[in-house]
Design a protein around this motif. Structure first.
Motif, PDB file in Angstrom:
ATOM      1  N   GLY A 193      -2.823 -11.280   0.962  1.00 32.19           N
ATOM      2  CA  GLY A 193      -3.436  -9.983  -0.229  1.00 32.19           C
ATOM      3  C   GLY A 193      -4.261  -9.457  -0.073  1.00 32.19           C
ATOM      4  O   GLY A 193      -4.857  -8.364  -0.558  1.00 32.19           O
ATOM      5  N   SER A 194      -4.960 -10.075   1.400  1.00 29.27           N
ATOM      6  CA  SER A 194      -6.669  -9.739   1.490  1.00 29.27           C
ATOM      7  C   SER A 194      -5.774  -8.212   2.669  1.00 29.27           C
ATOM      8  O   SER A 194      -5.720  -7.854   3.388  1.00 29.27           O
ATOM      9  CB  SER A 194      -7.099 -10.665   2.173  1.00 29.27           C
ATOM     10  OG  SER A 194      -8.517  -9.754   2.040  1.00 29.27           O
ATOM     11  N   GLU A 195      -6.742  -6.764   1.994  1.00 29.11           N
ATOM     12  CA  GLU A 195      -5.927  -6.061   3.235  1.00 29.11           C
ATOM     13  C   GLU A 195      -7.258  -5.840   4.210  1.00 29.11           C
ATOM     14  O   GLU A 195      -7.299  -5.207   5.611  1.00 29.11           O
ATOM     15  CB  GLU A 195      -7.266  -4.881   2.040  1.00 29.11           C
ATOM     16  CG  GLU A 195      -6.943  -3.798   2.849  1.00 29.11           C
ATOM     17  CD  GLU A 195      -8.021  -2.454   2.047  1.00 29.11           C
ATOM     18  OE1 GLU A 195      -7.602  -0.818   2.126  1.00 29.11           O
ATOM     19  OE2 GLU A 195      -8.093  -2.942   0.988  1.00 29.11           O
ATOM     20  N   PHE A 196      -8.697  -7.025   3.991  1.00 33.46           N
ATOM     21  CA  PHE A 196      -9.154  -6.667   5.387  1.00 33.46           C
ATOM     22  C   PHE A 196      -8.381  -7.418   6.379  1.00 33.46           C
ATOM     23  O   PHE A 196      -8.444  -7.544   7.271  1.00 33.46           O
ATOM     24  CB  PHE A 196     -10.569  -7.709   4.962  1.00 33.46           C
ATOM     25  CG  PHE A 196     -12.033  -6.180   4.051  1.00 33.46           C
ATOM     26  CD1 PHE A 196     -12.636  -5.172   5.112  1.00 33.46           C
ATOM     27  CD2 PHE A 196     -11.683  -6.539   2.455  1.00 33.46           C
ATOM     28  CE1 PHE A 196     -12.843  -4.441   3.943  1.00 33.46           C
ATOM     29  CE2 PHE A 196     -12.598  -5.074   2.285  1.00 33.46           C
ATOM     30  CZ  PHE A 196     -12.987  -4.604   2.772  1.00 33.46           C
ATOM     31  N   LEU A 197      -8.017  -8.906   5.288  1.00 33.53           N
ATOM     32  CA  LEU A 197      -7.210  -9.440   6.243  1.00 33.53           C
ATOM     33  C   LEU A 197      -6.096  -8.921   6.853  1.00 33.53           C
ATOM     34  O   LEU A 197      -5.840  -9.459   8.353  1.00 33.53           O
ATOM     35  CB  LEU A 197      -6.976 -10.677   5.728  1.00 33.53           C
ATOM     36  CG  LEU A 197      -6.358 -12.044   6.672  1.00 33.53           C
ATOM     37  CD1 LEU A 197      -7.450 -12.579   7.313  1.00 33.53           C
ATOM     38  CD2 LEU A 197      -6.313 -13.408   5.266  1.00 33.53           C
ATOM     39  N   LEU A 198      -5.386  -8.302   6.308  1.00 34.87           N
ATOM     40  CA  LEU A 198      -4.114  -7.931   6.932  1.00 34.87           C
ATOM     41  C   LEU A 198      -4.915  -6.653   8.465  1.00 34.87           C
ATOM     42  O   LEU A 198      -3.910  -6.799   8.799  1.00 34.87           O
ATOM     43  CB  LEU A 198      -3.559  -6.890   5.480  1.00 34.87           C
ATOM     44  CG  LEU A 198      -2.580  -7.614   5.233  1.00 34.87           C
ATOM     45  CD1 LEU A 198      -2.533  -7.009   3.301  1.00 34.87           C
ATOM     46  CD2 LEU A 198      -1.429  -7.997   5.569  1.00 34.87           C
ATOM     47  N   ARG A 199      -5.716  -5.688   7.545  1.00 36.69           N
ATOM     48  CA  ARG A 199      -6.329  -5.196   8.913  1.00 36.69           C
ATOM     49  C   ARG A 199      -6.776  -5.491   9.548  1.00 36.69           C
ATOM     50  O   ARG A 199      -6.128  -4.921  11.220  1.00 36.69           O
ATOM     51  CB  ARG A 199      -6.832  -4.178   9.159  1.00 36.69           C
ATOM     52  CG  ARG A 199      -6.662  -3.234   6.914  1.00 36.69           C
ATOM     53  CD  ARG A 199      -7.114  -1.626   7.226  1.00 36.69           C
ATOM     54  NE  ARG A 199      -7.069  -1.173   6.012  1.00 36.69           N
ATOM     55  CZ  ARG A 199      -6.142  -0.508   5.849  1.00 36.69           C
ATOM     56  NH1 ARG A 199      -5.424   0.089   7.261  1.00 36.69           N
ATOM     57  NH2 ARG A 199      -5.806   0.463   4.311  1.00 36.69           N
ATOM     58  N   HIS A 266     -10.283   3.333  -7.784  1.00 32.02           N
ATOM     59  CA  HIS A 266     -10.607   4.574  -7.538  1.00 32.02           C
ATOM     60  C   HIS A 266     -12.078   4.224  -8.651  1.00 32.02           C
ATOM     61  O   HIS A 266     -11.893   4.206  -9.172  1.00 32.02           O
ATOM     62  CB  HIS A 266     -10.408   5.756  -7.300  1.00 32.02           C
ATOM     63  CG  HIS A 266      -9.638   5.755  -5.988  1.00 32.02           C
ATOM     64  ND1 HIS A 266      -8.373   5.067  -5.977  1.00 32.02           N
ATOM     65  CD2 HIS A 266     -10.059   6.396  -4.421  1.00 32.02           C
ATOM     66  CE1 HIS A 266      -7.477   5.457  -4.760  1.00 32.02           C
ATOM     67  NE2 HIS A 266      -8.489   6.596  -4.211  1.00 32.02           N
ATOM     68  N   LEU A 267     -13.122   4.551  -8.488  1.00 34.28           N
ATOM     69  CA  LEU A 267     -14.677   4.709  -9.564  1.00 34.28           C
ATOM     70  C   LEU A 267     -14.674   6.507  -9.769  1.00 34.28           C
ATOM     71  O   LEU A 267     -15.137   7.446  -9.295  1.00 34.28           O
ATOM     72  CB  LEU A 267     -16.101   4.186  -8.431  1.00 34.28           C
ATOM     73  CG  LEU A 267     -15.705   2.844  -8.846  1.00 34.28           C
ATOM     74  CD1 LEU A 267     -16.850   2.741  -7.476  1.00 34.28           C
ATOM     75  CD2 LEU A 267     -15.473   1.705  -9.282  1.00 34.28           C
ATOM     76  N   THR A 275     -12.463  -1.365  -1.917  1.00 35.23           N
ATOM     77  CA  THR A 275     -11.848  -0.858  -0.809  1.00 35.23           C
ATOM     78  C   THR A 275     -13.361  -0.770  -0.613  1.00 35.23           C
ATOM     79  O   THR A 275     -14.217  -0.825   0.739  1.00 35.23           O
ATOM     80  CB  THR A 275     -11.025  -0.204  -0.356  1.00 35.23           C
ATOM     81  OG1 THR A 275     -10.428  -1.087  -0.681  1.00 35.23           O
ATOM     82  CG2 THR A 275     -10.935  -0.786   1.318  1.00 35.23           C
ATOM     83  N   ASP A 276     -13.606   0.721  -0.462  1.00 30.21           N
ATOM     84  CA  ASP A 276     -14.795   1.040   0.311  1.00 30.21           C
ATOM     85  C   ASP A 276     -16.572   0.529   0.156  1.00 30.21           C
ATOM     86  O   ASP A 276     -17.501  -0.118   0.481  1.00 30.21           O
ATOM     87  CB  ASP A 276     -15.361   2.739   0.044  1.00 30.21           C
ATOM     88  CG  ASP A 276     -14.414   3.244   0.313  1.00 30.21           C
ATOM     89  OD1 ASP A 276     -13.838   3.324   0.954  1.00 30.21           O
ATOM     90  OD2 ASP A 276     -13.187   3.826  -0.843  1.00 30.21           O
ATOM     91  N   ILE A 277     -16.558   0.147  -0.714  1.00 33.12           N
ATOM     92  CA  ILE A 277     -17.576  -0.990  -1.447  1.00 33.12           C
ATOM     93  C   ILE A 277     -17.814  -2.220  -1.039  1.00 33.12           C
ATOM     94  O   ILE A 277     -19.126  -2.215  -0.503  1.00 33.12           O
ATOM     95  CB  ILE A 277     -17.470  -0.583  -2.951  1.00 33.12           C
ATOM     96  CG1 ILE A 277     -17.803   0.802  -3.838  1.00 33.12           C
ATOM     97  CG2 ILE A 277     -18.502  -1.878  -3.779  1.00 33.12           C
ATOM     98  CD1 ILE A 277     -17.511   0.351  -5.541  1.00 33.12           C
TER      99      ILE A 277
END
Length: 460
Positions: A193-199, A266-267, A275-277
């Motif tokens: 479920g990690s976005e960075f690991l998925l990408r 979103h902030l 994710t951006d942060i």
């Protein structure tokens, strides 16, 4: 000289041969199992000459392995000639020490990597050495490329073997094992479920798909080959199924990333997301440096335990009683106790000593004003009468007279250093008739005023 070095190298390898003899292969197997009955042992024993070549190259520390590969690659890279005299080798490898070069040549020659032609007195690189170097160079070339899927070398071995009609089941099994490893790795990334690991895994998946596309043609050629045996066909079909499972993971990646996109926070209206942060934070190696100048004091966590909770409850319970006591009036006042100045005795003694020297430095005490006043006096007249402790304390202050660094400061010792008095000691002693001090160094205190400064205050 060459024969002597060869004998030394053979003698050095003799203990290893004897150790290998005692450490037999059967000693590693169960007593009721014969090593020769294992199929893989048979194949490995059959390839003993080739395996012995790898042992020759890679036995020992990394530095020795590097030097042996360096010498062999340098000789094999020269395609203009197939024979090398010792003078040619010395010239080509002049950057190596002669002893080290001789040891490497003897080792390569004794293990069939270099052939020695005694009639022409030249060395030749053997065909087996060239095959080994070719395999090593392929690994080195693919290791430097951007093959994150690590399938390039395995696929190149299968393609090369298929081109010459000699693909083996073992080569196909290695490729199948790598495909299964990648499938399991991508499945774990999706489950995390990690976005960075998925990408990151998705980028690796695209590279693996490129290799799959290149390998599909090879698999079609293997399955259509009538001369291939049943085991080869089954391995090729298993590879095809593994490739299909790998290609089907595209939908799994897309669903997992869409799910993360829906859950992204979103902030406000800034357009920034968590994710951006996180991506911005990953660009900083030292996250603690971001807090420099932003936080004045470190955050101190507060922990409440049952003991503190009881104290707070007790305070709240007795708050009414305490307010009732205060409303009844304040207690009657009492006089503050009388205190006695208990300042250090040494400070008082220093003040007395400073007053005594200041009185001696007064111009009115000198012959220019009063004829009976001396311009210099013996040191014992200024230090005594006094006890031994006080006299010693006064004597310890005498070196401060005229000290420029001390005179620039503030305080009693600075006032002492600014007095116009010169302390002149000697190495001789004088006997004294004093109850506390029996003897003292011969020294004197004298005024250091100039004639002008003496006359100035007198005129006033």
């Amino acid at each position: 000289m060459i024969d002597i070095m060869a004998s030394a190298a053979a003698a050095a390898e003799a203990p290893n041969i004897e150790h290998d003899h005692h450490d037999s292969l059967q000693a590693h197997f169960q007593p009721n199992v014969s090593a020769d009955e294992i199929e893989q042992v048979f194949h490995l024993k059959r390839a003993q000459p080739l395996l012995q070549v790898f042992t020759t190259l890679f036995h020992g520390g990394f530095d020795g392995v590097l030097v042996r590969l360096l010498v062999l690659r340098e000789l094999a890279s020269d395609a203009s000639t197939s024979a090398f005299s010792r003078a040619d080798i010395n010239t080509r490898l002049a950057y190596l020490l002669p002893e080290s070069l001789e040891t490497v040549l003897v080792r390569l020659r004794s293990n069939q990597l270099l052939a020695w032609d005694a009639q022409q007195a030249v060395y030749r690189v053997t065909p087996m050495a060239r095959n080994v170097l070719s395999a090593i160079d392929s690994l080195l070339a693919l290791g430097q490329s951007a093959d994150e899927a690590e399938m390039g070398f395995l696929l190149s071995q299968v393609a090369g073997a298929q081109a010459i009609g000699g693909v083996s089941v073992e080569q196909l099994q290695h490729l199948l094992g790598r495909l299964n490893d990648l499938t399991e790795e991508f499945a774990d990334a999706i489950a995390s479920g990690s976005e960075f690991l998925l990408r990151a895994s998705q980028a690796k998946w695209h590279m693996a798909c490129d290799w799959v596309e290149k390998g599909s043609e090879i698999l079609r050629a293997i399955t259509s080959d009538e001369n291939a045996d049943g085991a080869t066909h089954r391995a090729a079909q298993a590879i095809g199924r593994a490739q299909s499972a790998l290609l089907n993971m595209q939908g799994m990646f897309s669903r997992a990333l869409n799910q993360i996109e829906r859950q992204r926070v979103h902030l406000g209206q800034s357009g920034l997301s968590t994710t951006d942060i996180k991506r911005w934070l990953l660009l900083h190696e030292d996250l603690a440096s971001l807090a420099d100048g932003a936080i004045d004091q470190p955050v101190v966590p507060l922990f409440i335990t049952p003991a503190e909770m009881i104290d707070v409850a007790e305070t709240e319970l007795l708050a009414d009683r305490a307010s009732g006591v205060v409303s009844g009036g304040l207690p009657t006042g009492t006089d503050a106790p009388t205190t006695i100045n208990d300042g250090p005795a040494m400070q008082k003694e220093l003040d007395d000593w400073l007053a005594r020297l200041s009185d001696f430095a007064t111009l009115g005490n000198f012959p220019s004003i009063a004829a009976e006043s001396p311009r210099s006096i013996p040191i014992q007249d200024s230090l005594l009468p006094a006890s031994f402790a006080i006299a010693s304390y006064r004597a310890s202050m005498l070196p401060l007279l005229g000290d420029a660094s001390e005179a620039s400061l503030q305080g009693a010792t600075a006032d002492l250093a600014r007095l116009p008095i010169t302390f002149t000691p000697t190495d001789e002693m004088v006997q004294l008739l004093d109850p506390h001090v029996a003897a003292m160094s011969i020294a004197s205190l004298s005024l250091s005023l100039s004639l002008d400064s003496e006359s100035g205050p007198a005129d006033e």
